[in-house]
Every structure is written in C-alpha cells, then in structure tokens.
Design a protein around this motif. Sequence first.
Motif, PDB file in Angstrom:
ATOM      1  N   THR A 182      -7.664 -58.014 -29.160  1.00  0.00           N
ATOM      2  CA  THR A 182      -6.548 -57.146 -29.384  1.00  0.00           C
ATOM      3  C   THR A 182      -7.094 -56.066 -30.455  1.00  0.00           C
ATOM      4  OG1 THR A 182      -5.037 -58.641 -28.827  1.00  0.00           O
ATOM      5  CG2 THR A 182      -4.179 -56.940 -29.825  1.00  0.00           C
ATOM      6  N   VAL A 183      -7.538 -56.340 -31.376  1.00  0.00           N
ATOM      7  CA  VAL A 183      -7.988 -55.484 -32.381  1.00  0.00           C
ATOM      8  C   VAL A 183      -9.066 -54.412 -31.871  1.00  0.00           C
ATOM      9  CG1 VAL A 183      -9.301 -55.273 -34.480  1.00  0.00           C
ATOM     10  CG2 VAL A 183      -7.628 -57.229 -34.055  1.00  0.00           C
ATOM     11  N   ARG A 184      -9.979 -55.027 -30.923  1.00  0.00           N
ATOM     12  CA  ARG A 184     -11.108 -54.225 -30.416  1.00  0.00           C
ATOM     13  C   ARG A 184     -10.137 -53.151 -29.454  1.00  0.00           C
ATOM     14  NH1 ARG A 184     -14.063 -57.697 -27.270  1.00  0.00           N
ATOM     15  NH2 ARG A 184     -12.876 -57.090 -25.451  1.00  0.00           N
ATOM     16  N   ARG A 185      -9.422 -53.536 -28.755  1.00  0.00           N
ATOM     17  CA  ARG A 185      -8.660 -52.778 -27.839  1.00  0.00           C
ATOM     18  C   ARG A 185      -7.797 -51.729 -28.545  1.00  0.00           C
ATOM     19  NH1 ARG A 185      -3.347 -53.079 -26.077  1.00  0.00           N
ATOM     20  NH2 ARG A 185      -3.364 -55.446 -26.709  1.00  0.00           N
ATOM     21  N   LEU A 186      -6.838 -52.087 -29.659  1.00  0.00           N
ATOM     22  CA  LEU A 186      -5.854 -51.266 -30.216  1.00  0.00           C
ATOM     23  C   LEU A 186      -6.789 -50.346 -31.212  1.00  0.00           C
ATOM     24  CD1 LEU A 186      -3.112 -53.567 -31.354  1.00  0.00           C
ATOM     25  CD2 LEU A 186      -3.182 -52.159 -29.439  1.00  0.00           C
ATOM     26  N   ALA A 187      -7.894 -50.541 -31.666  1.00  0.00           N
ATOM     27  CA  ALA A 187      -8.651 -49.578 -32.464  1.00  0.00           C
ATOM     28  C   ALA A 187      -9.620 -48.824 -31.614  1.00  0.00           C
ATOM     29  CB  ALA A 187      -9.381 -50.688 -33.472  1.00  0.00           C
TER      30      ALA A 187
END
Length: 507
Positions: A182-187
Amino acid sequence: MYDVMIVGAGPVGLFLAAELALADCSVVVFEQAQEPTTAWKRLPLGLRGLNAGSVEAFHRRGMLRELLDASGVDAARVGADPQGSTAPRDVGHFAGLPVDASRIDPGAYSLRLPGPAMEGTMTSLDAVGSVLERRAARLGARIVRGAGLDALTQDGEGVVVRAGGHEHRARWLVGCDGGRSTVRRLAGFAFVGTEPLFTGYVARVDFADPEQLGTGFRHTPTGMYLRTPFEGHLGMMDFDGGAFDRSQPLTREHLQSVLRRVSGTDVTLNEVHLASSFTDRAMQATSYREGRVLLAGDAAHIHSPLGGQGLNLGLGDAMNLGWKLAATVHGTAPEGLLDTYTAERHPVGAAVLDWSRAQVATMRPGPDTPALRKLLAGLLDTRDGATHVFRNTSGLAHRYDLGSDLPLVGATGPDFHLADGARLADLLRQGHGVVLDFTADGRLQDAATAWKDRIHYAAGPAADDLGYSAVLVRPDGVVAWAQDRGSDGGPEAFRHAAGRWFGSPTP
C-alpha cells in the motif's frame, strides 16, 4: 512525531525497526494483522532458508544463538563452531537441480575466515519474526497491530499516514508491507518488470495415496511439484501464465486436478487444510526512495520464491538502509549517503529477479526443456558451475562498487579474529562502524578518535589479516576502506574514507 514509521511487521520491517532503535531513533511499526503468528508462518508452510549472508547479519547483531534455538537448529549445523571450516556443506539447487557443495572452488570463499556464522540454515517465518520482534521491542521500537494503512501524504518536513483509524506523523516512512504494498501505491513509486508464466501453489494436504508421488523437486513434461519431508506439505507450479492466481477459490477439486496434470498421476487428495497461490511475476521499483518515503523487502521487489532468496534479499535491504537512515535522522550523514541505499541495493535486487527468471525458463514445459535441463545439470556438476551458484545464492558475493580495486572493499567483512579474542562480529553489535588497525604502532588511533561516537577503534594483530594492515567496516558489515600491508598514507586515507561514510568528525 516519530523519527521513522515502518509499515509492515514482517521480518524485514522488524529487522529495520531494530536497526533504527539500536541507533537511538524513535520508531513505530504499523501492522495490519492482529496476531504475530499464523499457520502460514509456522512449519511446514512457513519453512524458509536463510543464506550465509543473512545468518551472518544475525550473528553481527548478537541474535544468532537465539535464532537457531527458535528454529530448532543445532548450532553446529551452520558452522557455529568458531574454528569451523569456511566451506559450505549445502548449496541448494537451481530450478530443482541439486548442486554438490563439495565441488565449490575454495577460491570462491577466499575472503572468508572461520567463525560462528559460516553458512545458511533452514528456519521458519515464525522463528525469524519472533526473534526480531523481541529484539525490536527490547530496543524501544513500538509495534502496533491491527493498524492497516489507508492514507499517506508527505512534505519537505515529514510524512503523515492514517493507520488504525488515526493519523500519525514521522520524519521518514519505510514501506515493508509486501509485494502488494500500500505504501508503494500511495507514494507513487514506479513498479516495472515481467508478467508471470506460472501459477504456483503451496498447501498442506492429506493424500489418499502419497506413494504415487516422489519426494523433493520433481520436474515433469507439464510442470513441477515438490514434496518436502513434512507430512502433507505440497508445492506445485502450473504453467498457465499466472491465470489462476487469486482468481478463484482454491478448492480440493482444483488442487487435485492441477496435481494430477503436473505429476502425471491419478493421485487423490482427501483433504486440503490450507492452500495459497502465487506467481513468478518479477517486478521492481525503479527507485527505492520517493522524497521521505522508502521501500524495503517485497515492497521494493517481487519475484518467484524459487531458490528462497526473497527473505534474504529483504533482510539485506534492512541491514543496508538502517544505519544510513539513522545517520540521516541524527544529522551526521554525509551528503548523498541515503541515496546510496538505492544505488547499492537496486542492482542486487535486479540480479535476484534475473536469477529467478532464469530458473523459471529452465522449468517451463516444452520440447527443448529436457535437453536444456540435461545441459545445466552437467554444468552444475562441474566446479565452475557449482561455484557460480554458490556465489549467487550465498549472500556473500555481492560487492558494492565503492571505488577501490582491492577485492575486500565493497564486500562483506571477514570475521577477523584479534589476538585479544575479539571478533569483528562482536565489535559490530552496537551498530557502529569499526576500524581494525592491525599495525604494531596503532597508527590510526589518533585519526579514529575524531569519529569515536560513530566508529569503534580496535587495534592489534589478527589470527589472519588476509594481507591488510587496516580495515574500515561500515555498520552493515561492508568493508568501506582497506589498506594493504606495507602501504603508506594510512591516517590520511582513513580520514577520507571515514568522512565519506560517517560525515564530519566530532568537533
């Protein structure tokens, strides 16, 4: 406000949390799962292999004995005898083709010295996670479970996330939240690579007629299956282009159908206790940093589990990143230090992805595959072939380009054994750099004093100095600088190297 937030309490996130807490950073770890352990983390489904590089990392932080105990492994099985041989006793396989450790060229580990951590070991995700969670907690890291991430923003001062229904702020954020990060997607990280060729399955089942199946890796004209010594533990690879993965329920009927097709038998499954699917999709973030957000482990790179390198690659990320991010937090990092994380680890990740792709190509069903596998089996039975696999799977062959022709610089440091009984691994336990001065006159002592808060100075002869008069080792165990025995300019060369990696000396 925390210094660092970590999303994901798997082994990579916990190892990184412990590294940062060891360096006096305030750290919080957010984990979506409520419980630290599941059947997927316990044996047999949680079975994992740690390579020699990962075992050495645990040793350098004083966790090796605890890890072996948690894994139910006799210390002697991984060469934990300080006087043990440097030669590995097991290498593993390439695409299911076994590799004979006795054929490895001794020159492949000429930069190693006998010590307590000499080779890899089998363990479980549960064992690794429990050891790392206890360590992170002892060092002061906060671990919050049942707190999934659903929002992320960043600015020039820090990162704000919404996790567990609350907002939290930190100066830095690291995503260790797996392949579907999720971090990779949101960032907004770019994630590129190749699409899958197979759907893989791992399951714990009851066989009606297990005698129909062989044990170990079994390559067939229609795929591959694996039976381990654990009763009912089954792995399969069905070359369907990854079409089935997560698309439908994993019923007994479907798994039995795949197993019959892949094995070429009419084996029957009485019951499926647990099952999951995966693919060989191989993807990697183009950069491991976007502003104040970084990625490590599967969040940064995904590939098939063939060869068991995913966990080891992620632990290497954490070891490399921890001290660099901590120095950045404390304001002691030289310019560009944090950028060396991507510069050093991205090529290592890319090489592992290619290694995984090569294994998949060697297993893919087709009229030419038997000939290819026969050719590779012959190559793996040679000294050069076995040595090549060892270099690429041991976790010890990675050598970062740090601008020196000396073979030791950029490589993981041998476990030098000083005359007073100290070992390099012992001196690295506090997460500081180490300079080993093997000269009789201690010529580097005055120069090293200027970095005494970041570099531990140790002097005296070594049982074997490998022809060097001095060695500077980074906190992650990588040799940052070395000097040949008899070379001139020691103190000045050391100051230059120390400044490059540890910043300005203390006033």
